[in-house]
Enzyme design. Structure first.
Site, PDB file in Angstrom:
ATOM      1  N   GLU A  65       0.833  -1.201   0.000  1.00 34.27           N
ATOM      2  CA  GLU A  65       0.000   0.000   0.000  1.00 34.27           C
ATOM      3  C   GLU A  65       0.869   1.253   0.000  1.00 34.27           C
ATOM      4  O   GLU A  65       2.073   1.177   0.258  1.00 34.27           O
ATOM      5  CB  GLU A  65      -0.956  -0.014   1.204  1.00 34.27           C
ATOM      6  CG  GLU A  65      -0.303  -0.352   2.518  1.00 34.27           C
ATOM      7  CD  GLU A  65      -1.302  -0.528   3.676  1.00 34.27           C
ATOM      8  OE1 GLU A  65      -1.026  -0.038   4.769  1.00 34.27           O
ATOM      9  OE2 GLU A  65      -2.354  -1.151   3.437  1.00 34.27           O
ATOM     10  N   LYS A  84       2.782   4.657   0.994  1.00 28.13           N
ATOM     11  CA  LYS A  84       3.231   5.291   2.232  1.00 28.13           C
ATOM     12  C   LYS A  84       2.817   6.751   2.123  1.00 28.13           C
ATOM     13  O   LYS A  84       3.382   7.532   1.363  1.00 28.13           O
ATOM     14  CB  LYS A  84       4.739   5.167   2.403  1.00 28.13           C
ATOM     15  CG  LYS A  84       5.211   5.722   3.738  1.00 28.13           C
ATOM     16  CD  LYS A  84       6.620   5.261   4.073  1.00 28.13           C
ATOM     17  CE  LYS A  84       6.980   5.555   5.518  1.00 28.13           C
ATOM     18  NZ  LYS A  84       7.031   6.973   5.835  1.00 28.13           N
ATOM     19  N   CYS A  96       4.757  47.707 -18.305  1.00 31.32           N
ATOM     20  CA  CYS A  96       4.832  46.418 -18.990  1.00 31.32           C
ATOM     21  C   CYS A  96       6.285  46.127 -19.372  1.00 31.32           C
ATOM     22  O   CYS A  96       6.921  46.941 -20.041  1.00 31.32           O
ATOM     23  CB  CYS A  96       3.955  46.435 -20.231  1.00 31.32           C
ATOM     24  SG  CYS A  96       4.243  44.976 -21.251  1.00 31.32           S
TER      25      CYS A  96
HETATM   26  S1  IVH Z   1       2.139   1.016   9.011  1.00 34.37           S
HETATM   27  C1  IVH Z   1       3.846  -0.852  12.611  1.00 34.37           C
HETATM   28  N1  IVH Z   1       1.272   1.870   6.697  1.00 34.37           N
HETATM   29  O1  IVH Z   1       4.840   5.901   8.074  1.00 34.37           O
HETATM   30  C2  IVH Z   1       3.465  -0.274  11.307  1.00 34.37           C
HETATM   31  N2  IVH Z   1       2.484   3.376   8.051  1.00 34.37           N
HETATM   32  O2  IVH Z   1       7.600   5.394   9.154  1.00 34.37           O
HETATM   33  C3  IVH Z   1       3.572   1.184  11.287  1.00 34.37           C
HETATM   34  N3  IVH Z   1       2.723   5.622   7.079  1.00 34.37           N
HETATM   35  O3  IVH Z   1       4.229   6.328  11.483  1.00 34.37           O
HETATM   36  C4  IVH Z   1       2.759   1.908  10.372  1.00 34.37           C
HETATM   37  N4  IVH Z   1       1.611   5.207   5.221  1.00 34.37           N
HETATM   38  O4  IVH Z   1       2.781   7.587   9.851  1.00 34.37           O
HETATM   39  C5  IVH Z   1       1.948   2.172   7.822  1.00 34.37           C
HETATM   40  N5  IVH Z   1       0.418   2.488   4.632  1.00 34.37           N
HETATM   41  C6  IVH Z   1       1.083   2.793   5.746  1.00 34.37           C
HETATM   42  C7  IVH Z   1       1.618   4.082   5.960  1.00 34.37           C
HETATM   43  C8  IVH Z   1       2.325   4.324   7.129  1.00 34.37           C
HETATM   44  C9  IVH Z   1       2.267   6.122   5.928  1.00 34.37           C
HETATM   45  C10 IVH Z   1       3.529   6.362   8.056  1.00 34.37           C
HETATM   46  C11 IVH Z   1       3.011   6.282   9.450  1.00 34.37           C
HETATM   47  C12 IVH Z   1       4.141   5.724  10.252  1.00 34.37           C
HETATM   48  C13 IVH Z   1       5.316   6.007   9.393  1.00 34.37           C
HETATM   49  C14 IVH Z   1       6.394   4.988   9.635  1.00 34.37           C
END
Ligand code: IVH
Length: 681
Positions: A120, A122, A416
């Site tokens: 998914e 980030k 201009c």
């Molecule tokens: S999972 C234990 N899934 O990235 C798993 N985090 O560097 C932790 N984040 O603090 C989080 N998209 O703010 C997860 N699809 C996603 C994410 C995600 C963004 C951020 C989140 C986390 C940080 C970790």
């Protein structure tokens, strides 16, 4: 596939001390007012340099070192205890790193991953835990240091995708990312300006600032995407055995997940599949309406997650595949003021060249003078350049924390910059008071009028146009058609050229109305809208007779533009008359309704991407669109569910990926040409 900047190399204690100070200042600034003093890549490189130095010289490690602390130790901690720690993710940067992570995961679970990998986006925002009790959103908690976070409940009700009331009385903590979509970010800065508040320099900083702020006299809307859920108050929520199942359950409650986007969760069976999904997400990234900074890969099966376990700060069962940064810091060197074809005076930022996502950026739009004033930008300011959902680089507010005193005010033009004439400052965008009909806009508008997508007068380049204007033979596009052989010979220096231009002008007299209309260079119209207007009204006299309301009926014509377009068409009356007197065609060939069904593209919505070859060689986008519309089809610039055919030429990228994902019919140039055979001749 990504370029992680090499770690900053710290060779002695003094360099280490300075680096720690810089990193602390950067995260303090970030968590202070939501502004950063270092871009992501620079902070990462610095943090990795600090960690490397500490591994070599553990005795020098400062107690306030950012290493190993969430948010570099500066994240606002707050006093709400997390039910389950909110952890970070470890990073990988390329296919090899992904393989290594996969191998270590299999080692930990004593065998290959069998439940697949959930992949998914980030999301680039701020992590938030949303606590629902009996279906009601009762508390929002920030990540803080991972064990305790700030109470952010004041933001309840302002976050799209995070409903205050669920349809079922469940008790659960849903975790996810709050962010500002590109559209919300633009809106947020408009609101900030209206309230005399500092503009946000990018969406991530804007999210951090917005979530923390209490008691603001205005509301800034943000967006939530869930990426997990945990039990709350000892109530187990999760029925499903996999991450995918839980996310479906969350979505079923009406909480937004990434499944509503093109880059939503996808379960891949192998790491090779994961890698290609990462590449696909990378391709889709420029078209997303929000920012992502990587792709998260998680073991999908909870049993496998449990077997893999956790390190101190991150799970072993997940990793973040970082994508190249789409933002970078650079310096504003100067501001240029360019006069466009319609006399609009547009400011443009000249930047110290900086690489952003694979290309070097030297210029960025500054929109209009009000934007410059509102953002408080000064020459020599450090600015954050970023690529938004589109590919046009943008800069927003300056990073004021990095000001040195060497910044100087941006000078606005008094007259201009092109013709020295007066500027009309009444609108948001400044215009040369001479405008389209004045001397300033004259040459650019003539150049536009004779262009390939308008009258297409081959051989009438800007040098000859200049000579014709200079000699006083031409003041507007209508005059072109009354030029004599002698006048053309004088301007081009050759009777042969004069003859071929006269022949070209004859051809131009036969162009369809949409091109003739387009050649008028009416404000707020371009090729697409010109075609739509021409097709809608069929004749120039009907266009001239249309008022703003009638114009606004044309497909896609933004209502606010209609009065401006109508007013400009009116002022072009004499030019239109000249064109008509010169025998220029004033009608649009239209298919009669009875034959529409027999046209090969009737009912199709076609998108063209990539370069055209073979039988379509050399046709630009406008010519392709014209062709499609003549064959009864509709055209569009982007692939959506409505698209029925994608014509994929050489170098087709994200649009092709999207079409494949949506199952849209994809045709090669040859296949498409075959379909259109009749219309090509
Ligand atoms: S999972 C234990 N899934 O990235 C798993 N985090 O560097 C932790 N984040 O603090 C989080 N998209 O703010 C997860 N699809 C996603 C994410 C995600 C963004 C951020 C989140 C986390 C940080 C970790």
């Amino acid at each position: 596939m990504t370029t992680a900047a090499p770690a900053v190399s710290l060779t002695d204690l003094a360099a280490y001390e300075t680096a720690v100070d810089q990193a602390l200042a950067a995260s303090a600034a970030y968590y202070g007012d939501g502004d950063t003093t270092l871009d992501d890549a620079a902070y990462d490189a610095l943090a990795r340099g600090i960690a490397a130095y500490e591994r070599e010289h553990p005795q020098h490690t400062r107690s306030d070192s950012p290493t190993g602390k969430v948010g570099g130790g500066a994240a606002p901690v707050g006093d709400v205890a997390h039910t389950v720690p909110m952890l970070s993710l470890d990073n990988v940067f390329d296919a090899e790193g992904l393989q290594k992570w996969g191998a270590s995961l299999s080692r930990r679970i004593d065998g290959p991953v069998t439940g697949g990998y959930a992949v998914e986006p980030k999301l680039d925002g701020a992590a938030v835990a949303a606590r629902y009790r009996n279906g009601l959103l009762v508390q929002l908690v920030g990540r803080g240091d991972g064990t305790h976070g700030e109470d952010l409940s004041h933001a309840i009700g302002t976050i799209v995708g995070l409903p205050v009331q669920l349809p079922e009385p469940v008790t659960v903590e849903i975790r996810g990312e709050v962010l500002l979509t590109t559209a919300q970010f633009v809106k947020a800065n408009e609101i900030r300006v209206a309230h005399k508040a500092k503009m946000f320099s990018n969406p991530r900083n804007g999210t951090a600032g917005t979530l923390r702020a209490k008691d603001r006299p205005y509301v800034i809307e943000t967006t939530f995407f869930a990426y997990g859920a945990v039990g709350l108050d000892g109530v187990a929520f999760l029925a499903g055995p996999t991450h995918e199942a839980v996310m479906a359950q969350v979505a079923g409650l009406g909480v937004q997940t990434t499944s509503s986007t093109e880059v939503g969760l996808k379960v891949c069976a192998t790491l090779a599949e994961v890698q290609s999904r990462v590449e696909e997400v990378q391709r889709l990234r420029p078209e997303l309406p929000f920012g992502i900074d990587g792709v998260v890969i998680k073991a999908n099966d909870f049993a496998e997650q449990n077997a893999a376990g956790f390190a101190t700060r991150h799970p072993h069962w997940a990793t973040a595949y970082k994508l190249a940064a789409v933002e970078a810091q650079t310096q504003l060197l100067a501001v240029e003021w360019n006069v466009g074809r319609t006399g609009i005076i547009a400011p443009r930022a000249v930047l110290k060249p900086v690489e952003v996502d694979g290309s070097v950026v030297t210029y960025a739009t500054l929109h209009n003078p009000a934007f410059i004033r509102d953002s408080g930008l000064k020459i020599n300011d450090t600015v954050m350049v970023w690529k938004a959902g589109d590919v046009i680089p943008r800069i927003e507010a300056p990073v004021t924390a990095l000001r040195t005193g060497a910044e100087i005010d941006i000078v606005f033009p008094e007259s201009c910059p092109k013709c020295g004439g007066e500027i009309d400052k009444s609108g948001e965008r400044w215009e040369c008071a001479g405008g389209v009909n004045g001397s300033c806009g004259m040459l650019p508008s003539l150049k536009y009028a004779v262009g390939r997508d308008q009258l297409h007068i081959d051989g009438l380049g800007v040098t000859y146009l200049e000579a014709l204007v200079e000699a006083g033979y031409v003041n507007d596009v209508g005059d072109l058609f009354f030029l004599t052989r002698e006048q053309l010979a004088e301007a081009t220096g050759s009777t042969k050229r004069a003859d071929s231009l006269l022949a070209e002008l004859d051809k131009a007299r036969e162009r369809p109305l949409n091109r003739v209309f387009c050649a008028l260079g009416i404000v707020r119209t371009g090729r697409t809208l010109s075609r739509e207007i021409a097709r809608h009204f069929c004749s120039m006299s009907k266009i001239q007779a249309a008022d703003a309301a009638a114009l606004a009926e044309v497909n896609k014509l933004p209502g606010a533009n209609a009065p401006k377009i109508a007013a400009h068409i009116y002022t072009m009356g004499p030019v239109i008359e000249k064109l008509a007197n010169a025998g220029v065609n004033m009608t649009e060939p239209v298919a009669d309704a009875s034959s529409a069904g027999s046209k090969p593209l009737a009912g199709e919505v076609v998108v063209v991407t990539g370069g055209m070859h073979g039988p379509l060689e050399g046709r630009n986008r406008n010519q392709m669109n014209e062709l499609i519309e003549n064959a009864g089809g509709k055209t569009s610039g982007s692939v959506s569910k409505k698209t029925t055919i994608l014509v994929a030429g050489e170098g087709a990228g994200s649009k092709l990926a999207k079409a494949q994902e949506l199952g849209t019919k994809v045709l090669s140039e040859q296949e498409f040409a075959d379909l259109l055979a009749k219309h090509l001749s």
